[in-house]
Design a protein around this motif. Structure first.
Motif, PDB file in Angstrom:
ATOM      1  N   SER A   2       0.835  -1.186   0.000  1.00 24.48           N
ATOM      2  CA  SER A   2       0.000   0.000   0.000  1.00 24.48           C
ATOM      3  C   SER A   2       0.878   1.247   0.000  1.00 24.48           C
ATOM      4  O   SER A   2       1.949   1.262   0.611  1.00 24.48           O
ATOM      5  CB  SER A   2      -0.888  -0.034   1.242  1.00 24.48           C
ATOM      6  OG  SER A   2      -1.501   1.200   1.392  1.00 24.48           O
ATOM      7  N   ARG A   3       0.394   2.304  -0.680  1.00 27.76           N
ATOM      8  CA  ARG A   3       1.163   3.549  -0.722  1.00 27.76           C
ATOM      9  C   ARG A   3       0.651   4.537   0.307  1.00 27.76           C
ATOM     10  O   ARG A   3       1.104   5.667   0.350  1.00 27.76           O
ATOM     11  CB  ARG A   3       1.056   4.165  -2.111  1.00 27.76           C
ATOM     12  CG  ARG A   3       1.784   3.320  -3.148  1.00 27.76           C
ATOM     13  CD  ARG A   3       1.760   3.957  -4.473  1.00 27.76           C
ATOM     14  NE  ARG A   3       2.408   5.271  -4.433  1.00 27.76           N
ATOM     15  CZ  ARG A   3       2.784   5.934  -5.483  1.00 27.76           C
ATOM     16  NH1 ARG A   3       2.586   5.432  -6.686  1.00 27.76           N
ATOM     17  NH2 ARG A   3       3.339   7.106  -5.387  1.00 27.76           N
ATOM     18  N   GLY A   4      -0.286   4.130   1.116  1.00 26.53           N
ATOM     19  CA  GLY A   4      -0.796   5.001   2.160  1.00 26.53           C
ATOM     20  C   GLY A   4      -1.507   6.211   1.572  1.00 26.53           C
ATOM     21  O   GLY A   4      -2.270   6.102   0.610  1.00 26.53           O
ATOM     22  N   ASN A   5      -1.270   7.365   2.129  1.00 21.83           N
ATOM     23  CA  ASN A   5      -1.961   8.560   1.652  1.00 21.83           C
ATOM     24  C   ASN A   5      -1.066   9.403   0.731  1.00 21.83           C
ATOM     25  O   ASN A   5      -1.327  10.562   0.483  1.00 21.83           O
ATOM     26  CB  ASN A   5      -2.435   9.402   2.834  1.00 21.83           C
ATOM     27  CG  ASN A   5      -1.299   9.964   3.640  1.00 21.83           C
ATOM     28  OD1 ASN A   5      -0.146   9.579   3.469  1.00 21.83           O
ATOM     29  ND2 ASN A   5      -1.618  10.881   4.528  1.00 21.83           N
ATOM     30  N   GLN A   6      -0.018   8.809   0.186  1.00 23.46           N
ATOM     31  CA  GLN A   6       0.912   9.540  -0.673  1.00 23.46           C
ATOM     32  C   GLN A   6       0.216  10.098  -1.914  1.00 23.46           C
ATOM     33  O   GLN A   6       0.450  11.236  -2.310  1.00 23.46           O
ATOM     34  CB  GLN A   6       2.053   8.621  -1.079  1.00 23.46           C
ATOM     35  CG  GLN A   6       3.149   9.310  -1.865  1.00 23.46           C
ATOM     36  CD  GLN A   6       4.320   8.372  -2.149  1.00 23.46           C
ATOM     37  OE1 GLN A   6       4.297   7.210  -1.754  1.00 23.46           O
ATOM     38  NE2 GLN A   6       5.310   8.905  -2.837  1.00 23.46           N
ATOM     39  N   ARG A   7      -0.658   9.293  -2.527  1.00 25.01           N
ATOM     40  CA  ARG A   7      -1.376   9.757  -3.718  1.00 25.01           C
ATOM     41  C   ARG A   7      -2.290  10.924  -3.382  1.00 25.01           C
ATOM     42  O   ARG A   7      -2.377  11.896  -4.130  1.00 25.01           O
ATOM     43  CB  ARG A   7      -2.200   8.618  -4.316  1.00 25.01           C
ATOM     44  CG  ARG A   7      -1.374   7.597  -5.022  1.00 25.01           C
ATOM     45  CD  ARG A   7      -2.267   6.605  -5.754  1.00 25.01           C
ATOM     46  NE  ARG A   7      -1.463   5.558  -6.334  1.00 25.01           N
ATOM     47  CZ  ARG A   7      -1.671   4.275  -6.174  1.00 25.01           C
ATOM     48  NH1 ARG A   7      -2.681   3.849  -5.453  1.00 25.01           N
ATOM     49  NH2 ARG A   7      -0.882   3.388  -6.747  1.00 25.01           N
ATOM     50  N   GLU A   8      -2.978  10.811  -2.255  1.00 23.44           N
ATOM     51  CA  GLU A   8      -3.896  11.882  -1.846  1.00 23.44           C
ATOM     52  C   GLU A   8      -3.129  13.173  -1.567  1.00 23.44           C
ATOM     53  O   GLU A   8      -3.558  14.259  -1.953  1.00 23.44           O
ATOM     54  CB  GLU A   8      -4.683  11.458  -0.608  1.00 23.44           C
ATOM     55  CG  GLU A   8      -5.794  12.384  -0.227  1.00 23.44           C
ATOM     56  CD  GLU A   8      -6.857  12.524  -1.303  1.00 23.44           C
ATOM     57  OE1 GLU A   8      -7.414  13.635  -1.403  1.00 23.44           O
ATOM     58  OE2 GLU A   8      -7.137  11.558  -2.041  1.00 23.44           O
ATOM     59  N   LYS A   9      -1.980  13.075  -0.915  1.00 21.87           N
ATOM     60  CA  LYS A   9      -1.156  14.255  -0.652  1.00 21.87           C
ATOM     61  C   LYS A   9      -0.679  14.886  -1.955  1.00 21.87           C
ATOM     62  O   LYS A   9      -0.658  16.109  -2.104  1.00 21.87           O
ATOM     63  CB  LYS A   9       0.057  13.887   0.211  1.00 21.87           C
ATOM     64  CG  LYS A   9      -0.293  13.468   1.601  1.00 21.87           C
ATOM     65  CD  LYS A   9      -0.686  14.660   2.424  1.00 21.87           C
ATOM     66  CE  LYS A   9      -0.901  14.249   3.863  1.00 21.87           C
ATOM     67  NZ  LYS A   9      -1.341  15.340   4.689  1.00 21.87           N
TER      68      LYS A   9
END
Length: 61
Positions: A2-9
């Motif tokens: 999982s990339r966590g919230n990196q895409r959202e940031k």
């Protein structure tokens, strides 16, 4: 993986960058220069009027 919230940031950062881009003018160079000269003429007239008022008030005293 999982990339966590990196895409959202990254999305938030890109939206902020795009929002700042919309502040440019669409005037050509000569139009912008004319606008600046007009604004300067208005300010000179206001300053002259204020100066005349100061002198008139000073003469009354």
């Amino acid at each position: 993986m999982s990339r966590g919230n990196q895409r959202e940031k990254a999305r938030e950062k890109n939206l902020k960058a795009e929002a700042g881009k919309g502040k440019k003018t669409n005037m050509s160079g000569s139009e912008f220069q004319k606008h600046k000269e007009d604004a300067a003429a208005i300010m000179r007239a206001k300053q002259a009027a204020a100066e005349a008022k100061k002198q008139a008030d000073g003469a009354k005293k």
